[in-house]
Design a protein around this motif. Structure first.
Motif, short mmCIF file in Angstrom:
data_model
loop_
_atom_site.label_atom_id
_atom_site.label_comp_id
_atom_site.label_asym_id
_atom_site.label_seq_id
_atom_site.Cartn_x
_atom_site.Cartn_y
_atom_site.Cartn_z
N UNK A 239 7.65 4.49 1.99
CA UNK A 239 7.92 5.23 3.02
C UNK A 239 7.40 4.66 4.32
N UNK A 240 8.22 4.73 5.44
CA UNK A 240 7.78 4.21 6.91
C UNK A 240 6.11 4.55 6.96
N UNK A 241 5.36 3.74 7.64
CA UNK A 241 4.05 3.84 7.86
C UNK A 241 3.02 3.33 6.65
N UNK A 242 3.63 3.06 5.88
CA UNK A 242 2.86 2.33 4.63
C UNK A 242 2.66 0.80 4.69
N UNK A 243 1.73 0.18 4.88
CA UNK A 243 1.67 -1.29 4.98
C UNK A 243 1.96 -2.15 3.83
N UNK A 244 2.53 -3.17 4.28
CA UNK A 244 2.82 -4.26 3.19
C UNK A 244 2.53 -5.47 3.71
N UNK B 128 12.15 -5.62 -5.91
CA UNK B 128 12.96 -5.01 -4.60
C UNK B 128 11.72 -4.18 -3.81
N UNK B 129 11.53 -4.35 -2.38
CA UNK B 129 10.80 -3.31 -1.78
C UNK B 129 11.76 -2.71 -0.68
N UNK B 130 12.13 -1.40 -1.02
CA UNK B 130 12.89 -0.48 -0.50
C UNK B 130 12.42 0.50 0.61
N UNK C 133 0.78 -1.21 -0.12
CA UNK C 133 0.09 0.10 -0.35
C UNK C 133 0.78 1.08 -0.07
N UNK C 134 0.99 1.89 -1.09
CA UNK C 134 2.12 3.07 -1.32
C UNK C 134 1.35 4.23 -0.81
N UNK C 135 -0.11 4.31 -0.52
CA UNK C 135 -1.02 5.36 -0.46
C UNK C 135 -1.71 5.81 -1.69
N UNK C 136 -2.48 6.76 -1.35
CA UNK C 136 -3.30 7.23 -2.40
C UNK C 136 -4.59 6.50 -2.79
N UNK C 137 -4.89 5.55 -1.82
CA UNK C 137 -6.17 4.89 -2.19
C UNK C 137 -5.92 3.39 -2.93
N UNK C 138 -7.02 2.48 -2.79
CA UNK C 138 -6.83 1.28 -3.48
C UNK C 138 -6.47 1.14 -4.79
N UNK C 139 -6.78 2.28 -5.75
CA UNK C 139 -6.36 2.40 -7.09
C UNK C 139 -5.11 2.13 -7.34
N UNK C 140 -4.20 2.38 -6.34
CA UNK C 140 -2.79 2.40 -6.28
C UNK C 140 -2.23 1.09 -5.58
N UNK C 141 -2.91 0.32 -4.75
CA UNK C 141 -2.23 -0.69 -4.09
C UNK C 141 -1.79 -1.60 -5.02
N UNK C 142 -0.60 -2.17 -4.86
CA UNK C 142 0.34 -3.16 -5.61
C UNK C 142 0.42 -4.36 -5.19
N UNK D 264 2.47 -8.62 -11.81
CA UNK D 264 2.14 -7.27 -11.14
C UNK D 264 0.54 -6.98 -11.51
N UNK D 265 0.09 -6.60 -10.23
CA UNK D 265 -1.27 -6.06 -10.19
C UNK D 265 -1.31 -4.88 -9.38
N UNK D 266 -2.10 -3.75 -9.98
CA UNK D 266 -2.51 -2.72 -9.50
C UNK D 266 -3.91 -2.28 -9.22
N UNK D 267 -4.35 -1.82 -8.28
CA UNK D 267 -5.51 -1.36 -8.02
C UNK D 267 -6.62 -2.66 -8.02
N UNK D 268 -6.05 -3.85 -7.78
CA UNK D 268 -6.89 -5.10 -7.83
C UNK D 268 -6.89 -5.65 -9.35
N UNK D 269 -6.28 -5.22 -10.34
CA UNK D 269 -6.26 -5.50 -11.55
C UNK D 269 -4.99 -5.80 -12.13
N UNK D 270 -4.79 -6.94 -13.07
CA UNK D 270 -3.42 -7.18 -13.83
C UNK D 270 -2.95 -5.81 -14.35
N UNK D 271 -1.82 -5.58 -13.79
CA UNK D 271 -1.09 -4.28 -14.52
C UNK D 271 -0.57 -4.69 -15.84
N UNK D 272 -1.08 -4.11 -16.81
CA UNK D 272 -0.65 -4.64 -18.42
C UNK D 272 0.14 -3.58 -18.92
N UNK D 273 1.18 -4.24 -19.67
CA UNK D 273 1.99 -3.52 -20.59
C UNK D 273 1.23 -2.94 -21.58
#
Length: 188
Positions: free
Chosen positions: A180-185, A109-111, A65-74, A87-96
Protein backbone atom coordinates in the motif's frame (compact mmCIF):
# COMPACT_ATOMS: atom_id res chain seq x y z
CA UNK A 1 -14.87 -34.50 2.53
CA UNK A 2 -13.57 -36.25 -0.61
CA UNK A 3 -10.79 -33.70 -1.06
CA UNK A 4 -9.34 -34.21 2.44
CA UNK A 5 -6.80 -36.78 1.22
CA UNK A 6 -5.07 -34.09 -0.83
CA UNK A 7 -4.35 -31.79 2.12
CA UNK A 8 -2.75 -32.12 5.53
CA UNK A 9 -2.38 -30.09 8.71
CA UNK A 10 0.64 -29.50 10.90
CA UNK A 11 0.22 -29.15 14.64
CA UNK A 12 0.47 -25.70 16.17
CA UNK A 13 -0.37 -23.80 12.99
CA UNK A 14 -3.79 -22.56 14.03
CA UNK A 15 -5.92 -21.29 11.16
CA UNK A 16 -2.85 -21.25 8.87
CA UNK A 17 -2.03 -24.94 9.21
CA UNK A 18 -3.50 -26.43 6.00
CA UNK A 19 -0.84 -27.65 3.55
CA UNK A 20 -0.56 -29.60 0.33
CA UNK A 21 2.07 -30.46 -2.27
CA UNK A 22 2.38 -30.09 -6.02
CA UNK A 23 1.86 -33.85 -6.39
CA UNK A 24 -1.31 -33.74 -4.25
CA UNK A 25 -2.67 -30.73 -6.14
CA UNK A 26 -2.18 -32.46 -9.50
CA UNK A 27 -3.98 -35.55 -8.14
CA UNK A 28 -6.87 -33.39 -6.86
CA UNK A 29 -7.16 -31.59 -10.21
CA UNK A 30 -7.27 -34.91 -12.05
CA UNK A 31 -9.79 -36.45 -9.60
CA UNK A 32 -12.09 -33.44 -9.99
CA UNK A 33 -11.63 -33.59 -13.78
CA UNK A 34 -10.39 -30.00 -13.74
CA UNK A 35 -7.59 -31.06 -16.08
CA UNK A 36 -10.24 -30.97 -18.85
CA UNK A 37 -11.29 -27.43 -17.89
CA UNK A 38 -10.09 -24.50 -19.97
CA UNK A 39 -10.37 -21.20 -18.11
CA UNK A 40 -12.09 -18.26 -19.82
CA UNK A 41 -9.04 -16.04 -19.30
CA UNK A 42 -5.54 -15.81 -20.70
CA UNK A 43 -3.05 -17.51 -18.39
CA UNK A 44 0.35 -16.15 -17.50
CA UNK A 45 3.16 -16.80 -19.94
CA UNK A 46 6.39 -18.50 -18.98
CA UNK A 47 9.89 -18.55 -20.37
CA UNK A 48 13.07 -20.54 -20.00
CA UNK A 49 15.38 -18.85 -17.54
CA UNK A 50 18.79 -17.64 -18.68
CA UNK A 51 21.95 -19.68 -18.19
CA UNK A 52 24.42 -18.78 -15.44
CA UNK A 53 26.57 -16.58 -17.72
CA UNK A 54 23.53 -14.45 -18.63
CA UNK A 55 22.55 -13.74 -15.01
CA UNK A 56 23.42 -10.58 -13.10
CA UNK A 57 26.43 -10.62 -10.74
CA UNK A 58 26.51 -8.99 -7.29
CA UNK A 59 23.95 -8.43 -4.54
CA UNK A 60 20.43 -7.76 -5.77
CA UNK A 61 17.00 -7.86 -4.20
CA UNK A 62 14.50 -5.81 -2.28
CA UNK A 63 13.50 -4.97 1.29
CA UNK A 64 9.82 -4.31 1.96
CA UNK A 65 8.14 -2.77 5.00
CA UNK A 66 4.50 -3.88 4.89
CA UNK A 67 3.76 -2.39 8.31
CA UNK A 68 3.18 -4.08 11.62
CA UNK A 69 6.72 -3.68 12.90
CA UNK A 70 10.14 -5.18 12.17
CA UNK A 71 8.85 -8.75 12.71
CA UNK A 72 7.02 -8.43 9.39
CA UNK A 73 9.73 -6.75 7.32
CA UNK A 74 10.38 -8.78 4.18
CA UNK A 75 13.63 -9.19 2.28
CA UNK A 76 14.43 -11.05 -0.91
CA UNK A 77 18.11 -11.73 -1.75
CA UNK A 78 19.06 -12.92 -5.21
CA UNK A 79 21.02 -16.18 -5.44
CA UNK A 80 22.71 -16.17 -8.85
CA UNK A 81 23.78 -19.83 -8.82
CA UNK A 82 20.20 -21.09 -8.34
CA UNK A 83 18.51 -18.08 -10.01
CA UNK A 84 16.13 -17.65 -7.07
CA UNK A 85 15.26 -15.02 -4.49
CA UNK A 86 15.72 -16.17 -0.91
CA UNK A 87 12.98 -14.82 1.36
CA UNK A 88 13.59 -13.50 4.88
CA UNK A 89 11.04 -12.09 7.29
CA UNK A 90 11.75 -10.20 10.49
CA UNK A 91 15.49 -10.39 9.77
CA UNK A 92 15.54 -14.21 9.70
CA UNK A 93 15.39 -16.73 6.86
CA UNK A 94 11.73 -17.55 6.16
CA UNK A 95 11.66 -21.33 6.19
CA UNK A 96 9.12 -23.65 4.67
CA UNK A 97 7.35 -25.36 7.54
CA UNK A 98 7.41 -28.77 5.88
CA UNK A 99 10.88 -28.88 4.25
CA UNK A 100 12.61 -26.61 6.82
CA UNK A 101 14.43 -24.97 3.86
CA UNK A 102 14.52 -21.22 3.26
CA UNK A 103 11.80 -20.18 0.85
CA UNK A 104 13.29 -19.64 -2.61
CA UNK A 105 11.20 -18.19 -5.43
CA UNK A 106 11.85 -17.66 -9.15
CA UNK A 107 9.79 -14.47 -9.52
CA UNK A 108 8.93 -11.76 -7.00
CA UNK A 109 6.28 -9.16 -7.84
CA UNK A 110 5.91 -6.01 -5.76
CA UNK A 111 2.41 -4.72 -6.55
CA UNK A 112 1.65 -1.10 -5.64
CA UNK A 113 -1.89 -0.24 -4.50
CA UNK A 114 -3.52 2.84 -2.91
CA UNK A 115 -3.19 3.44 0.83
CA UNK A 116 -4.98 0.78 2.84
CA UNK A 117 -8.13 1.42 4.85
CA UNK A 118 -7.96 0.22 8.47
CA UNK A 119 -11.17 -1.68 9.23
CA UNK A 120 -11.01 -2.20 12.99
CA UNK A 121 -8.93 -1.96 16.16
CA UNK A 122 -7.42 -5.39 15.54
CA UNK A 123 -5.55 -3.97 12.56
CA UNK A 124 -7.47 -5.67 9.76
CA UNK A 125 -7.02 -3.69 6.56
CA UNK A 126 -8.73 -3.37 3.21
CA UNK A 127 -6.36 -3.22 0.23
CA UNK A 128 -7.74 -2.03 -3.09
CA UNK A 129 -6.58 -4.73 -5.52
CA UNK A 130 -9.11 -4.13 -8.30
CA UNK A 131 -8.06 -1.65 -10.95
CA UNK A 132 -4.62 -1.06 -12.35
CA UNK A 133 -1.28 0.26 -11.27
CA UNK A 134 2.49 -0.06 -11.24
CA UNK A 135 4.57 -3.02 -10.08
CA UNK A 136 8.15 -4.25 -10.05
CA UNK A 137 9.14 -7.74 -11.19
CA UNK A 138 12.30 -9.18 -9.64
CA UNK A 139 13.64 -11.88 -11.91
CA UNK A 140 17.09 -13.15 -12.92
CA UNK A 141 18.75 -10.60 -10.61
CA UNK A 142 17.03 -7.65 -12.26
CA UNK A 143 14.24 -5.29 -11.21
CA UNK A 144 11.84 -4.55 -14.06
CA UNK A 145 9.10 -1.91 -13.94
CA UNK A 146 5.81 -3.46 -15.06
CA UNK A 147 2.06 -2.77 -14.84
CA UNK A 148 -0.78 -4.73 -13.28
CA UNK A 149 -4.51 -4.84 -13.95
CA UNK A 150 -7.41 -6.68 -12.33
CA UNK A 151 -10.86 -5.76 -13.66
CA UNK A 152 -13.02 -7.46 -11.00
CA UNK A 153 -12.37 -9.28 -7.71
CA UNK A 154 -12.66 -12.64 -9.49
CA UNK A 155 -10.72 -11.62 -12.61
CA UNK A 156 -7.23 -12.87 -13.36
CA UNK A 157 -4.34 -10.58 -12.37
CA UNK A 158 -2.71 -9.39 -15.60
CA UNK A 159 0.96 -8.36 -15.58
CA UNK A 160 2.29 -6.42 -18.57
CA UNK A 161 5.44 -4.68 -19.69
CA UNK A 162 5.29 -0.91 -20.33
CA UNK A 163 4.79 -1.84 -24.03
CA UNK A 164 1.57 -3.69 -22.98
CA UNK A 165 3.11 -7.07 -23.89
CA UNK A 166 2.50 -9.82 -21.33
CA UNK A 167 5.21 -10.36 -18.72
CA UNK A 168 7.03 -13.68 -19.12
CA UNK A 169 7.69 -15.35 -15.79
CA UNK A 170 10.34 -17.95 -15.06
CA UNK A 171 8.84 -21.38 -14.49
CA UNK A 172 8.53 -22.03 -10.78
CA UNK A 173 7.07 -20.17 -7.85
CA UNK A 174 5.97 -16.55 -8.05
CA UNK A 175 5.38 -14.57 -4.85
CA UNK A 176 3.38 -11.36 -4.97
CA UNK A 177 3.63 -8.75 -2.23
CA UNK A 178 0.90 -6.12 -2.24
CA UNK A 179 2.33 -2.84 -0.95
CA UNK A 180 0.00 0.00 0.00
CA UNK A 181 1.08 3.58 -0.69
CA UNK A 182 3.17 5.03 2.12
CA UNK A 183 4.97 1.81 3.01
CA UNK A 184 8.68 1.95 2.18
CA UNK A 185 10.70 -0.47 0.08
CA UNK A 186 14.28 -0.43 -1.16
CA UNK A 187 15.64 -2.10 -4.29
CA UNK A 188 19.32 -3.03 -4.07
Amino acid sequence: DPTAKYFFRLAGGGVHSLYTSGKNLLAAVKAAKFDKFHPPYMGWTFTDEPGLNDRVNGKHGVTINIGGGKLYDIRYDYNRAKNVYLRSIGGKPHKDRVTKQQIAVKNVVLLFVPKEKVLDRKGHVDLHTVGKGKAILFQNGRALNINWQKKTPSARLVLTLPSAAPVQLNRGSTWITILAAGHPYKVF
